[in-house]
Write a protein that holds these residues in place. Structure first.
Motif, PDB file in Angstrom:
ATOM      1  N   VAL A 146      -7.629 -58.540  -7.465  1.00  0.00           N
ATOM      2  CA  VAL A 146      -7.158 -59.530  -6.572  1.00  0.00           C
ATOM      3  C   VAL A 146      -5.878 -59.582  -6.068  1.00  0.00           C
ATOM      4  CG1 VAL A 146      -7.158 -62.095  -5.934  1.00  0.00           C
ATOM      5  CG2 VAL A 146      -9.162 -61.213  -6.960  1.00  0.00           C
ATOM      6  N   GLY A 147      -5.131 -59.225  -6.906  1.00  0.00           N
ATOM      7  CA  GLY A 147      -3.371 -59.235  -6.943  1.00  0.00           C
ATOM      8  C   GLY A 147      -2.998 -58.037  -5.787  1.00  0.00           C
ATOM      9  N   ARG A 148      -3.803 -56.916  -6.120  1.00  0.00           N
ATOM     10  CA  ARG A 148      -3.406 -55.725  -5.169  1.00  0.00           C
ATOM     11  C   ARG A 148      -3.906 -56.065  -3.870  1.00  0.00           C
ATOM     12  NH1 ARG A 148      -4.047 -53.436 -10.354  1.00  0.00           N
ATOM     13  NH2 ARG A 148      -3.253 -51.435 -10.705  1.00  0.00           N
ATOM     14  N   ALA A 149      -5.165 -56.580  -3.592  1.00  0.00           N
ATOM     15  CA  ALA A 149      -5.576 -56.906  -2.369  1.00  0.00           C
ATOM     16  C   ALA A 149      -4.552 -58.232  -1.587  1.00  0.00           C
ATOM     17  CB  ALA A 149      -7.022 -57.440  -2.399  1.00  0.00           C
ATOM     18  N   LEU A 150      -4.171 -58.827  -2.250  1.00  0.00           N
ATOM     19  CA  LEU A 150      -3.291 -59.834  -1.735  1.00  0.00           C
ATOM     20  C   LEU A 150      -2.001 -59.350  -1.266  1.00  0.00           C
ATOM     21  CD1 LEU A 150      -2.727 -62.754  -1.128  1.00  0.00           C
ATOM     22  CD2 LEU A 150      -1.617 -63.050  -3.548  1.00  0.00           C
ATOM     23  N   ALA A 151      -1.547 -58.385  -2.198  1.00  0.00           N
ATOM     24  CA  ALA A 151      -0.265 -57.464  -1.663  1.00  0.00           C
ATOM     25  C   ALA A 151      -0.548 -56.745  -0.530  1.00  0.00           C
ATOM     26  CB  ALA A 151       0.182 -56.845  -2.717  1.00  0.00           C
ATOM     27  N   ALA A 152      -1.548 -56.240  -0.586  1.00  0.00           N
ATOM     28  CA  ALA A 152      -1.972 -55.446   0.688  1.00  0.00           C
ATOM     29  C   ALA A 152      -2.168 -56.288   1.931  1.00  0.00           C
ATOM     30  CB  ALA A 152      -3.288 -54.754   0.647  1.00  0.00           C
ATOM     31  N   HIS A 153      -2.953 -57.284   1.830  1.00  0.00           N
ATOM     32  CA  HIS A 153      -2.974 -58.360   2.909  1.00  0.00           C
ATOM     33  C   HIS A 153      -1.496 -58.860   3.409  1.00  0.00           C
ATOM     34  CE1 HIS A 153      -4.469 -61.469   5.555  1.00  0.00           C
ATOM     35  NE2 HIS A 153      -3.735 -62.612   4.600  1.00  0.00           N
ATOM     36  N   ARG A 154      -0.754 -59.181   2.723  1.00  0.00           N
ATOM     37  CA  ARG A 154       0.460 -59.702   3.182  1.00  0.00           C
ATOM     38  C   ARG A 154       1.320 -58.407   3.431  1.00  0.00           C
ATOM     39  NH1 ARG A 154       1.822 -64.116  -1.845  1.00  0.00           N
ATOM     40  NH2 ARG A 154       0.309 -65.783  -0.875  1.00  0.00           N
ATOM     41  N   GLY A 155       1.066 -57.264   3.664  1.00  0.00           N
ATOM     42  CA  GLY A 155       1.779 -55.999   4.239  1.00  0.00           C
ATOM     43  C   GLY A 155       3.004 -55.919   3.450  1.00  0.00           C
ATOM     44  N   LEU A 156       2.944 -56.127   2.141  1.00  0.00           N
ATOM     45  CA  LEU A 156       4.524 -55.904   1.135  1.00  0.00           C
ATOM     46  C   LEU A 156       4.606 -54.287   1.196  1.00  0.00           C
ATOM     47  CD1 LEU A 156       3.962 -58.177  -1.586  1.00  0.00           C
ATOM     48  CD2 LEU A 156       5.102 -58.611   0.522  1.00  0.00           C
ATOM     49  N   THR A 157       5.867 -54.056   1.700  1.00  0.00           N
ATOM     50  CA  THR A 157       6.461 -52.564   1.752  1.00  0.00           C
ATOM     51  C   THR A 157       6.638 -52.149   0.125  1.00  0.00           C
ATOM     52  OG1 THR A 157       8.614 -52.883   1.555  1.00  0.00           O
ATOM     53  CG2 THR A 157       7.220 -52.705   3.956  1.00  0.00           C
ATOM     54  N   ARG A 158       6.719 -50.796  -0.055  1.00  0.00           N
ATOM     55  CA  ARG A 158       6.813 -50.561  -1.575  1.00  0.00           C
ATOM     56  C   ARG A 158       8.297 -51.076  -1.955  1.00  0.00           C
ATOM     57  NH1 ARG A 158       3.638 -45.681  -2.432  1.00  0.00           N
ATOM     58  NH2 ARG A 158       4.937 -45.333  -4.276  1.00  0.00           N
ATOM     59  N   ASP A 159       9.296 -51.090  -1.323  1.00  0.00           N
ATOM     60  CA  ASP A 159      10.581 -51.931  -1.719  1.00  0.00           C
ATOM     61  C   ASP A 159      10.369 -53.265  -2.125  1.00  0.00           C
ATOM     62  OD1 ASP A 159      11.878 -49.440  -1.598  1.00  0.00           O
ATOM     63  OD2 ASP A 159      12.672 -50.050   0.235  1.00  0.00           O
ATOM     64  N   ALA A 160       9.476 -53.960  -1.171  1.00  0.00           N
ATOM     65  CA  ALA A 160       9.218 -55.392  -1.492  1.00  0.00           C
ATOM     66  C   ALA A 160       8.464 -55.640  -2.644  1.00  0.00           C
ATOM     67  CB  ALA A 160       8.406 -56.053  -0.411  1.00  0.00           C
ATOM     68  N   ARG A 162       8.494 -54.018  -5.373  1.00  0.00           N
ATOM     69  CA  ARG A 162       9.490 -53.672  -6.791  1.00  0.00           C
ATOM     70  C   ARG A 162       9.525 -54.749  -7.596  1.00  0.00           C
ATOM     71  NH1 ARG A 162      10.610 -48.551  -7.207  1.00  0.00           N
ATOM     72  NH2 ARG A 162      10.727 -47.220  -5.275  1.00  0.00           N
ATOM     73  N   ALA A 163      10.136 -55.759  -7.195  1.00  0.00           N
ATOM     74  CA  ALA A 163      10.538 -57.212  -7.687  1.00  0.00           C
ATOM     75  C   ALA A 163       9.226 -57.689  -8.409  1.00  0.00           C
ATOM     76  CB  ALA A 163      11.248 -58.277  -6.968  1.00  0.00           C
ATOM     77  N   PRO A 164       8.333 -58.091  -7.511  1.00  0.00           N
ATOM     78  CA  PRO A 164       7.002 -58.595  -8.365  1.00  0.00           C
ATOM     79  C   PRO A 164       6.532 -57.715  -9.286  1.00  0.00           C
ATOM     80  CG  PRO A 164       6.546 -58.245  -5.756  1.00  0.00           C
ATOM     81  CD  PRO A 164       8.277 -58.014  -6.156  1.00  0.00           C
ATOM     82  N   PHE A 165       6.344 -56.576  -9.093  1.00  0.00           N
ATOM     83  CA  PHE A 165       5.814 -55.426 -10.102  1.00  0.00           C
ATOM     84  C   PHE A 165       6.585 -55.620 -11.183  1.00  0.00           C
ATOM     85  CE2 PHE A 165       5.870 -51.428 -12.008  1.00  0.00           C
ATOM     86  CZ  PHE A 165       4.279 -51.226 -12.307  1.00  0.00           C
ATOM     87  N   ALA A 166       7.945 -55.720 -11.179  1.00  0.00           N
ATOM     88  CA  ALA A 166       8.579 -55.655 -12.530  1.00  0.00           C
ATOM     89  C   ALA A 166       8.249 -56.925 -13.256  1.00  0.00           C
ATOM     90  CB  ALA A 166      10.226 -55.667 -12.176  1.00  0.00           C
ATOM     91  N   ALA A 167       7.818 -58.022 -12.851  1.00  0.00           N
ATOM     92  CA  ALA A 167       7.623 -59.291 -13.675  1.00  0.00           C
ATOM     93  C   ALA A 167       6.162 -59.249 -14.076  1.00  0.00           C
ATOM     94  CB  ALA A 167       7.981 -60.464 -12.794  1.00  0.00           C
ATOM     95  N   LEU A 168       5.482 -58.398 -13.679  1.00  0.00           N
ATOM     96  CA  LEU A 168       3.815 -58.469 -14.075  1.00  0.00           C
ATOM     97  C   LEU A 168       3.659 -57.821 -15.245  1.00  0.00           C
ATOM     98  CD1 LEU A 168       2.167 -56.904 -10.935  1.00  0.00           C
ATOM     99  CD2 LEU A 168       2.441 -59.493 -11.609  1.00  0.00           C
ATOM    100  N   ARG A 169       2.785 -58.341 -16.161  1.00  0.00           N
ATOM    101  CA  ARG A 169       2.598 -58.045 -17.589  1.00  0.00           C
ATOM    102  C   ARG A 169       1.014 -57.338 -17.522  1.00  0.00           C
ATOM    103  NH1 ARG A 169       6.848 -58.531 -17.434  1.00  0.00           N
ATOM    104  NH2 ARG A 169       8.495 -59.692 -18.249  1.00  0.00           N
ATOM    105  N   TRP A 170       1.081 -56.107 -18.225  1.00  0.00           N
ATOM    106  CA  TRP A 170      -0.375 -55.513 -18.308  1.00  0.00           C
ATOM    107  C   TRP A 170      -0.338 -55.092 -19.865  1.00  0.00           C
ATOM    108  CZ3 TRP A 170      -1.978 -54.363 -13.193  1.00  0.00           C
ATOM    109  CH2 TRP A 170      -1.131 -54.512 -12.182  1.00  0.00           C
ATOM    110  N   GLN A 171      -1.786 -55.041 -19.957  1.00  0.00           N
ATOM    111  CA  GLN A 171      -2.087 -54.191 -21.443  1.00  0.00           C
ATOM    112  C   GLN A 171      -1.903 -53.070 -21.273  1.00  0.00           C
ATOM    113  OE1 GLN A 171      -5.894 -55.787 -22.993  1.00  0.00           O
ATOM    114  NE2 GLN A 171      -5.048 -57.680 -23.331  1.00  0.00           N
ATOM    115  N   LEU A 172      -1.964 -52.236 -20.249  1.00  0.00           N
ATOM    116  CA  LEU A 172      -1.952 -50.783 -19.921  1.00  0.00           C
ATOM    117  C   LEU A 172      -1.249 -50.548 -18.761  1.00  0.00           C
ATOM    118  CD1 LEU A 172      -2.468 -47.909 -21.273  1.00  0.00           C
ATOM    119  CD2 LEU A 172      -4.622 -47.922 -20.002  1.00  0.00           C
TER     120      LEU A 172
END
Length: 265
Positions: A146-160, A162-172
């Protein structure tokens, strides 16, 4: 002078169709065509044809496995203007249909104003081996399917991204490039996939529900164990979820009037 309405004979097919809808809505559980025909007094073949038409119009849902019918989201679309029902209650029939059709846990997520997604409803196939998530589960807005779909819907560029990606936590954790590529793919397909990254051994396919202004309001995701389905099945689930999300958005949220601005957030 006799009123024109009193002179008009009711249309039999419409009367029968309404009887079927009222019966199933009051019944509260799926029923087969023979039971519905007996309960409503509608001829069996006529009942079958009416049921097929009501399914085609989205007013009923047909369960292929049990050969039963139950109320569908189309009824919500007709009633939403006069009812203040809980959206999760109205969306649940679609979650149940998806879960049974694809043998997956289906989750409904509320997208909050503080960029979180919160699990508010779920449905599952009792016969399927599955994972589970607790109601009220909160995740960062851009994680998972859902998060990826939301980012796509909001039209976030690769640069935009970077900051939210750095704050995400993943098991892998995926690489940033892999994550950004998956967001771009979600923009193309209308749904996104997370293969064991948010949670190891768990595959997620997700899409979003938007309102009449284009604002993302809900997310819908399927959750399966890794290896339970292949890429072809994931694509089928993704397309079904994306189509369902569009239908939910159209049913729950009125179309803006002429000249209304369409925006994304």
């Amino acid at each position: 002078m006799t009123d024109e309405i009193t002179q008009t004979r009711p249309v039999g097919a419409l009367v029968h169709a309404l009887s079927i809808l009222r019966y199933l809505s009051a019944r509260g559980r799926p029923e087969g065509v023979s039971v519905i025909a007996r309960a409503t007094g509608v001829n069996g073949s006529t009942c079958f044809n009416l049921l097929r038409t009501l399914v085609a119009e989205g007013l009923l849902v047909f369960d292929e496995r049990d050969k039963t019918y139950r109320p569908g989201l189309g009824l919500v679309e007709l009633a939403v203007g006069v009812l203040g029902a809980n959206p999760a209650d109205m969306i649940r029939p679609e979650l149940e249909r998806l879960s049974l059709q694809h043998s997956a846990l289906m989750c409904l997520w509320h997208i909050t104003g503080d960029d979180r997604i919160v699990l508010i409803e779920r449905a599952y196939d009792p016969a399927a081996t599955r994972v589970d998530l607790p109601m009220g589960k909160r995740l960062p807005a851009y994680s998972g399917g859902v998060g990826r779909a939301l980012a796509a819907h909001r039209g976030l560029t690769r640069d935009a991204l970077r900051a939210p990606f750095a704050a995400l936590r993943w098991q892998l954790p995926p690489s940033f490039d892999s994550y950004a590529d998956s967001v771009a793919e979600a923009a193309r397909l209308g749904y996104a996939v997370d293969l064991g990254e948010l949670y190891i051994g768990v595959d997620v396919v997700g899409s979003i529900v938007t309102d009449a202004h284009g604002t993302a309001r809900y997310g819908v995701s399927s959750i399966t164990l890794a290896g339970q389905i292949d890429a072809t099945a994931r694509h089928a689930i993704g397309e079904d979820i994306a189509t369902t999300c569009r239908r939910i958005g159209g049913a729950l949220f009125a179309t803006p009037g002429p000249g209304a601005a369409v925006r994304q957030t």
